[in-house]
Motif scaffolding. Structure first.
Motif, PDB file in Angstrom:
ATOM      1  N   ARG A 265       0.833  -1.212   0.000  1.00  0.00           N
ATOM      2  CA  ARG A 265       0.000   0.000   0.000  1.00  0.00           C
ATOM      3  C   ARG A 265       0.860   1.251   0.000  1.00  0.00           C
ATOM      4  N   ALA A 266       2.028   1.170   0.628  1.00  0.00           N
ATOM      5  CA  ALA A 266       2.938   2.312   0.690  1.00  0.00           C
ATOM      6  C   ALA A 266       3.754   2.480  -0.590  1.00  0.00           C
ATOM      7  N   GLY A 267       3.563   1.566  -1.554  1.00  0.00           N
ATOM      8  CA  GLY A 267       4.346   1.642  -2.800  1.00  0.00           C
ATOM      9  C   GLY A 267       5.777   1.209  -2.633  1.00  0.00           C
ATOM     10  N   LEU A 268       6.002   0.221  -1.738  1.00  0.00           N
ATOM     11  CA  LEU A 268       7.357  -0.271  -1.460  1.00  0.00           C
ATOM     12  C   LEU A 268       7.432  -1.774  -1.729  1.00  0.00           C
ATOM     13  N   PRO A 269       7.267  -2.186  -2.984  1.00  0.00           N
ATOM     14  CA  PRO A 269       7.287  -3.625  -3.280  1.00  0.00           C
ATOM     15  C   PRO A 269       8.634  -4.281  -2.999  1.00  0.00           C
ATOM     16  N   ALA A 270       9.735  -3.524  -3.128  1.00  0.00           N
ATOM     17  CA  ALA A 270      11.057  -4.103  -2.854  1.00  0.00           C
ATOM     18  C   ALA A 270      11.179  -4.489  -1.379  1.00  0.00           C
ATOM     19  N   LYS A 271      10.614  -3.678  -0.503  1.00  0.00           N
ATOM     20  CA  LYS A 271      10.649  -3.982   0.924  1.00  0.00           C
ATOM     21  C   LYS A 271       9.767  -5.189   1.225  1.00  0.00           C
ATOM     22  N   ALA A 272       8.624  -5.270   0.535  1.00  0.00           N
ATOM     23  CA  ALA A 272       7.750  -6.430   0.697  1.00  0.00           C
ATOM     24  C   ALA A 272       8.443  -7.696   0.197  1.00  0.00           C
ATOM     25  N   ALA A 273       9.176  -7.602  -0.908  1.00  0.00           N
ATOM     26  CA  ALA A 273       9.887  -8.758  -1.449  1.00  0.00           C
ATOM     27  C   ALA A 273      10.998  -9.208  -0.504  1.00  0.00           C
ATOM     28  N   ARG A 274      11.698  -8.241   0.089  1.00  0.00           N
ATOM     29  CA  ARG A 274      12.749  -8.593   1.044  1.00  0.00           C
ATOM     30  C   ARG A 274      12.193  -9.392   2.209  1.00  0.00           C
ATOM     31  N   LEU A 275      11.044  -8.970   2.720  1.00  0.00           N
ATOM     32  CA  LEU A 275      10.412  -9.701   3.821  1.00  0.00           C
ATOM     33  C   LEU A 275       9.935 -11.070   3.362  1.00  0.00           C
ATOM     34  N   ALA A 276       9.330 -11.128   2.179  1.00  0.00           N
ATOM     35  CA  ALA A 276       8.813 -12.407   1.672  1.00  0.00           C
ATOM     36  C   ALA A 276       9.932 -13.429   1.505  1.00  0.00           C
ATOM     37  N   MET A 277      11.087 -12.986   1.009  1.00  0.00           N
ATOM     38  CA  MET A 277      12.187 -13.923   0.782  1.00  0.00           C
ATOM     39  C   MET A 277      12.879 -14.354   2.068  1.00  0.00           C
TER      40      MET A 277
END
Length: 433
Positions: A265-277
């Motif tokens: 929602r914050a427009g931070l997909p890279a941060k979401a990907a880091r957490l997912a991985m």
């Protein structure tokens, strides 16, 4: 020819410029002027080396002159000499800082529009003003930076300090508390816990919206309202649209799905990907992986999308993302394992990409790996790698090689190296008309 900035206090060295052919301090200031190939680089505030002003140049810097309140960079453009005038207001700010005249520095900044350089200067001045306990100047700095919480707090503190001065009461305790608050939560926490002023400290933190520090105090004292504080903090973050910080709170509490949703929602997909991985349970959640990967692709973060897709075993989509993001090293490494038949094609694409980036020398070996001899020869000639070009030409048939030898011959003839030979052919050193 790398330019380094050495911080004497911390003994750390930072590279701030590559291919630097000229560097000079502007006399009487902390402004630095340097040249990087065809660019004039100016650091108006060396405390923020990442904030650099750049202008294109056609020649080479030969001198730096400062006279009568005017600073000029002298550039030689062959037979002509031109000068570039620097922003004297920004230079005067550094001079005022060196003199410790923070009122004059503030006056200079007031005349400038907000930019990356002036923002860095306001931050520097705010730090110095706090160290000198000049609260009025620090308040103006934080207001300029948009940090209204600190500006309001300093306004109230300076008002109390002024009243104390009028009543002939020491201002030391008031200003010390302000410094304690502004210099970090740990010092204030120790102060409040030692003096059993937990409630007062928590109230001040909440007034300043410093929720993290408030919760630290509550945790240390086992406050009965701790859970409510956490809920109120989270709701305040959502109400003020601070989804990134709210995501960090949820991540810290172990609610990873909510954290990823907030990061997206914050427009931070890279941060979401880091957490997912970083979490195996998230990597097995196909819906989450699909949402994150699509968000990365929409944001054109193709390399990060490739990393995520490769992590979950979707090699084909990962390879496509690597290629779109020009991450050819990862693409080739993945293809060697999953799609060995596509390695040659990828090597050629890698070489084409390097040629577009004007990295002809680096492209040669990739063209050789891709068995694209003509492209390899042309890249070698373009990079003036004559020996490599001769080596590749010797492996070609005479008809293909014939049209390239005269150019190589002209080069060696200009150097008067007439005995240069290929393995199969004596290079004709005579220039072809």
């Amino acid at each position: 020819m790398r330019l380094h900035l050495y911080d004497i206090e911390s003994s750390t060295k930072t590279t701030i410029l590559n291919y630097c052919s000229y560097v000079q301090w502007v006399p009487g200031s902390d402004v630095v002027v340097a040249q990087n190939r065809n660019s004039l680089c100016i650091w108006y505030n060396i405390d923020a080396p990442e904030r650099v002003t750049m202008f294109p140049l056609k020649g080479d810097i030969v001198d730096l002159e400062r006279n009568n309140g005017k600073t000029e960079v002298i550039v030689s453009e062959g037979v002509n000499t031109v000068s570039y005038t620097l922003d004297e207001g920004l230079i005067e700010f550094g001079t005022a800082i060196d003199d410790g005249d923070y009122h004059r520095a503030t006056a200079f900044l007031e005349t400038l529009e907000m930019s990356a350089e002036t923002e860095a200067m306001w931050k520097t001045l705010s730090r110095l003003a706090l160290e000198a306990r000049q609260l009025h100047i620090a308040k103006r700095c934080f207001a300029a930076l948009g940090n209204m919480a600190k500006a309001q707090f300093l306004h109230e503190t300076s008002t109390i300090a002024d009243q104390a001065a009028q009543e002939h009461v020491s201002q030391t305790s008031v200003v010390s508390m302000a410094m304690c608050l502004l210099n970090g939560a740990f010092r204030l926490t120790l102060c409040s816990l030692t003096q059993n002023a937990t409630e007062e400290a928590m109230d001040m933190y909440q007034e300043l919206h410093m929720w993290d520090e408030c919760i630290v105090v509550a945790e240390a004292k086992g406050h009965p309202m701790l859970d409510k504080l956490r809920r109120d903090y989270y709701q305040w973050l959502l109400d003020t649209q601070q989804e990134e910080k709210a995501g960090e709170v949820q991540e810290g509490q172990g609610d990873y799905l909510a954290a990823i949703s907030l990061y997206l929602r914050a427009g931070l997909p890279a941060k979401a990907a880091r957490l997912a991985m970083s979490r195996d349970e998230l990597l097995t959640n196909g819906d989450i992986i699909n949402k994150v990967s699509m968000a990365l692709i929409r944001g054109e973060l193709y390399e990060q999308a490739g990393d995520l897709l490769e992590k979950v075993g979707n090699s084909r989509r990962a390879l496509e993302c690597y290629c779109k993001g020009s991450a050819f090293l990862k693409a080739v490494e993945l293809a060697r394992l999953a799609f060995p038949g596509e390695v040659v094609k990828l090597e050629e694409a890698w070489g084409d990409h390097l040629v577009q980036q004007k990295q002809l020398d680096a492209a040669i070996n990739h063209y050789i790996e891709a068995r694209c001899s003509i492209k390899a020869i042309e890249a070698a000639l373009g990079a003036r790698q004559w020996k490599k070009a001769i080596y590749i030409l010797d492996l070609q048939d005479k008809e293909t090689a014939a049209k390239y030898y005269p150019k190589i011959a002209q080069h060696y003839a200009a150097l008067q190296e007439y005995q240069v030979r290929s393995q199969t052919t004596i290079v004709d050193a005579l220039c072809v008309p």
